[in-house]
Design a protein around this motif. Structure first.
Motif, PDB file in Angstrom:
ATOM      1  N   VAL A  88       1.092  -0.962  -0.105  1.00  0.00           N
ATOM      2  CA  VAL A  88      -0.315   0.025   0.361  1.00  0.00           C
ATOM      3  C   VAL A  88       0.950   1.193  -0.116  1.00  0.00           C
ATOM      4  O   VAL A  88       1.628   1.752   1.371  1.00  0.00           O
ATOM      5  N   GLY A 125      -2.838   5.707  -0.374  1.00  0.00           N
ATOM      6  CA  GLY A 125      -3.590   4.560   0.119  1.00  0.00           C
ATOM      7  C   GLY A 125      -4.496   3.607  -1.199  1.00  0.00           C
ATOM      8  O   GLY A 125      -5.057   3.306  -0.764  1.00  0.00           O
ATOM      9  N   SER A 151      -4.290   6.281   3.076  1.00  0.00           N
ATOM     10  CA  SER A 151      -4.438   5.185   3.913  1.00  0.00           C
ATOM     11  C   SER A 151      -5.206   5.496   5.366  1.00  0.00           C
ATOM     12  O   SER A 151      -6.498   4.226   4.861  1.00  0.00           O
ATOM     13  N   HIS A 193      -8.799   5.056   4.589  1.00  0.00           N
ATOM     14  CA  HIS A 193      -9.976   3.745   4.866  1.00  0.00           C
ATOM     15  C   HIS A 193     -10.591   3.073   5.881  1.00  0.00           C
ATOM     16  O   HIS A 193     -11.654   2.447   6.500  1.00  0.00           O
TER      17      HIS A 193
END
Length: 250
Positions: free
Chosen positions: A102, A106, A187, A190
């Motif tokens: 990753v 993200g 990220s 998420h």
């Protein structure tokens, strides 16, 4: 062993309550499943080490460096959620790479599992456990939009008893799948999206279990209602309410 390849693989193996293990480095408890397992050892989400220790830990499954940072953030976030909504219990989050690492934006696909466990003291008249397993996939799309797919299972064990030997024991599980597309910024966002979905899913599953088990006890205890006097009817109603209180207490 390598992480399982699908949510169905995990769910086929979690037909009983989750087990608890202690991280020797941090002293914190964590939950075990096939996604943090290598042989007979399980990786702690707090220290990123396997217990019992294994000979060549470097060869055991670990998330990539960037994903490990996200895993730490996820565990800290769900630890707050657990404390707020469960007022106790244990939570663990494990992430794994799908194909590539990753990146900081993200924008690469990854997956994970959120585990939550709450138990009522078995030494009291009301005992029980709530175990929830949320296996998820994050698939970024075009722009800053991502698809989130979660397969959630709740395992409930609940027992109540009183001095008149009127005991009730209930055990079962529910599984539901949820999909949603949302925008993201980085990220960490998420994890925020997954957290909101888990909160909503758990609320729905809790209400469903309450309705299912209330209806079940009503069916079992109420078949002879027409032949019972008012005191027996009141007793049945009280026992049904005890079951609902037990679910709400988890």
């Amino acid at each position: 062993m390598h992480p399982l390849t699908s949510s169905e693989d995990l769910l086929s193996s979690v037909d009983k309550p989750l087990k608890v293990q202690r991280c020797q480095e941090t002293g914190k408890n964590y939950l075990t499943c096939d996604y943090n397992r290598d042989g007979d050892s399980f990786r702690s989400p707090w220290s990123n080490k396997y217990y019992p220790s294994i000979e060549d830990e470097a060869e055991a499954p670990h998330p990539s460096k960037v994903l490990r940072q996200l895993e730490q953030y996820a565990n800290d976030s769900f630890d707050i959620y657990r404390d707020l909504y469960y007022e106790g219990g244990i939570s663990s989050v494990y992430l794994w790479d799908q194909d590539t690492d990753v990146d900081e934006s993200g924008s690469v696909e990854f997956a994970g599992v959120v585990l939550l466990k709450k138990e009522i003291d078995a030494n009291t008249k009301d005992a029980g456990s709530w175990d929830s397993i949320h296996v998820f996939e994050v698939v970024p799309g075009s722009g800053k939009s991502a698809a989130y797919k979660i397969t959630s299972t709740v395992i409930l064990d609940l027992s109540t008893e009183d001095n008149s030997d009127n005991s009730i024991y209930l055990s079962g599980n529910l599984t539901r799948q949820t999909e949603k597309s949302q925008t993201y910024t980085d990220s960490n966002s998420h994890i925020s999206s997954i957290g909101s979905m888990v909160e909503e899913i758990e609320s729905k599953l809790r209400n469903m279990l309450q309705e299912v088990y209330f209806g079940k006890t009503r069916d079992i205890l109420g078949d002879l209602r027409s032949t019972q006097d008012i005191e027996v009817t009141k007793s049945e109603r009280n026992r049904q309410q005890e079951v609902v209180k037990g679910i709400q207490g988890l």
